[in-house]
Write an enzyme that holds these catalytic residues in place. Structure first.
Site, PDB file in Angstrom:
ATOM      1  CG  HIS A 103      -2.017  -1.070   1.079  1.00 53.38           C
ATOM      2  ND1 HIS A 103      -3.124  -1.090   1.891  1.00 53.38           N
ATOM      3  CD2 HIS A 103      -2.132  -2.156   0.271  1.00 53.38           C
ATOM      4  CE1 HIS A 103      -3.882  -2.136   1.582  1.00 53.38           C
ATOM      5  NE2 HIS A 103      -3.287  -2.801   0.592  1.00 53.38           N
ATOM      6  CE1 TYR A 148     -13.670  12.157  -1.049  1.00 53.32           C
ATOM      7  CE2 TYR A 148     -12.011  13.280   0.266  1.00 53.32           C
ATOM      8  CZ  TYR A 148     -12.949  13.290  -0.747  1.00 53.32           C
ATOM      9  OH  TYR A 148     -13.181  14.443  -1.460  1.00 53.32           O
TER      10      TYR A 148
END
Length: 368
Positions: free
Chosen positions: A147, A250
């Site tokens: 990631h 988000y």
């Protein structure tokens, strides 16, 4: 070669007799012989610039062979999902010869790493980088091979945006502002912090942060109106397409439409919460999105103009998404099925789409 199968309107027998069938778009190889390519960009004169995750940057002319690796790259931590990742020429490259690239930067301890953004000049003979300088380094460095995020977008005003993954093991920290994990950041071309960044005056917050609550974003692009769009990987389900605005949260990992690998809820297992943004498009199951373009040209006709094009790593196809004026999805179409892991999608200066096929080691162009 794969072909797109598109539904054609029913024509009368008379029209069918006099009008030729419309040819479907097709893929044409423009570069081959690459190893694990990750990103493609465009230089003046038609030269393509390609990164390979194993730590090499090359140039090539369409139809030609890739160059020898460009010299002068900094130390790169290659392993897992890390390595040399995105590359973006400066908007004034023709004059300045400046480009930006992001990569997995090794820590001094030999164990940790983080995503970093560097600036450099490309020599006239395209063989060497000079004046290489890291202008942003994600904090903190962690021990992980996962990631990294690492997509670069230059805004119309020249500011640079960089997507940063939460490094998988640190997902809860995507919700806190004292780190760069799971964030999109905004910096000047010299790495300086713009005075109007949204958290500059927030105590305890890192001033480069533009938005937060992201998981692992491998798509970042400005549209013709100057709006920033992003997509990110969900866990098992819950990939997202988002319109990015400053200071907004988000949601990851508090809200998600996905679940843990192997099953089971993440956190409270909720998909919505006050103060957290909903995705405009979500994918369940995951398509594993990588690469993002919003087509500006009309080279493929009005049906595709303004659509998003997203690569699928998991299923090996190109996805087209069209939103209406209220940013609601009204068309979703799978193109070029079984193409293979599709790592990057770019609109070239010729108005055509270019795709990076990771395992095939190729860059292909979508011919109208």
């Amino acid at each position: 070669m794969s072909l797109v199968h598109r539904a054609l309107p029913v024509l009368s027998l008379v029209l069918a007799a006099v009008l030729p069938a419309q040819a479907a778009p097709r893929l044409e190889t423009v570069i081959e012989g690459l190893k694990t390519p990750w990103a493609v960009a465009f230089l003046p004169g038609g030269t393509l610039l390609v990164t390979e995750r194993d730590g090499r940057m090359r140039t090539a002319q369409p139809g030609g062979k890739p160059s020898a690796p460009i010299q002068g790259l900094p130390a790169i931590d290659v392993g897992g999902q890390g390595g040399l990742l995105d590359v973006q020429p400066d908007s004034d490259f023709a004059r300045s010869r400046t480009l930006y690239f992001c990569f997995a930067e090794p820590g001094e301890d030999g164990k940790t790493n983080s995503t970093a953004l560097a600036r450099a000049r490309l020599s006239e003979d395209l063989k060497r980088l000079t004046d290489v300088k890291v202008i942003f380094s994600q904090k903190p460095k962690v021990e992980s091979k996962l990631h990294f995020g690492c997509r670069i977008a230059e805004a119309p005003d020249g500011k640079l945006f960089l997507s940063l993954g939460e490094r998988f093991t640190q997902m809860a920290r995507a919700q806190t502002l004292d780190n760069h994990l799971g964030k999109i950041v905004r910096v000047g071309k010299d790495g300086s912090v713009p005075a109007d960044n949204p958290f500059v005056n927030t105590p305890g917050a890192l001033p480069e942060i533009w938005s937060y609550g992201h998981r692992n974003s491998q798509g970042l692009v400005f549209d013709a109106q100057g709006r920033l769009w992003q997509h990110e990987h969900g866990p098992q389900g819950g990939d997202e397409l988002n319109l990015i605005r400053p200071k907004l949260n988000y949601g990851w990992p508090v809200i998600t439409y996905g679940e843990n690998y192997g099953g089971g809820k993440i956190g409270e297992g909720i998909a919505a919460k006050a103060g957290m943004e909903q995705p405009l498009v979500k994918w369940v199951p995951s398509i594993a999105p990588s690469g993002l373009a919003r087509l500006r040209s009309d080279r493929y006709g009005p049906g595709w103009q303004g659509s998003f094009f997203i690569g699928s790593l998991k299923f090996g196809y190109l996805e087209r998404v069209r939103l209406d004026a209220d940013n609601r999805p009204v068309e979703q179409e799978r193109l070029f099925p079984d193409t293979g892991r599709l790592r990057d999608v770019r609109e070239g200066p010729d108005g055509l789409l270019y795709l990076v096929l990771e395992n095939a080691g190729r860059v292909v162009r979508v011919e109208p």
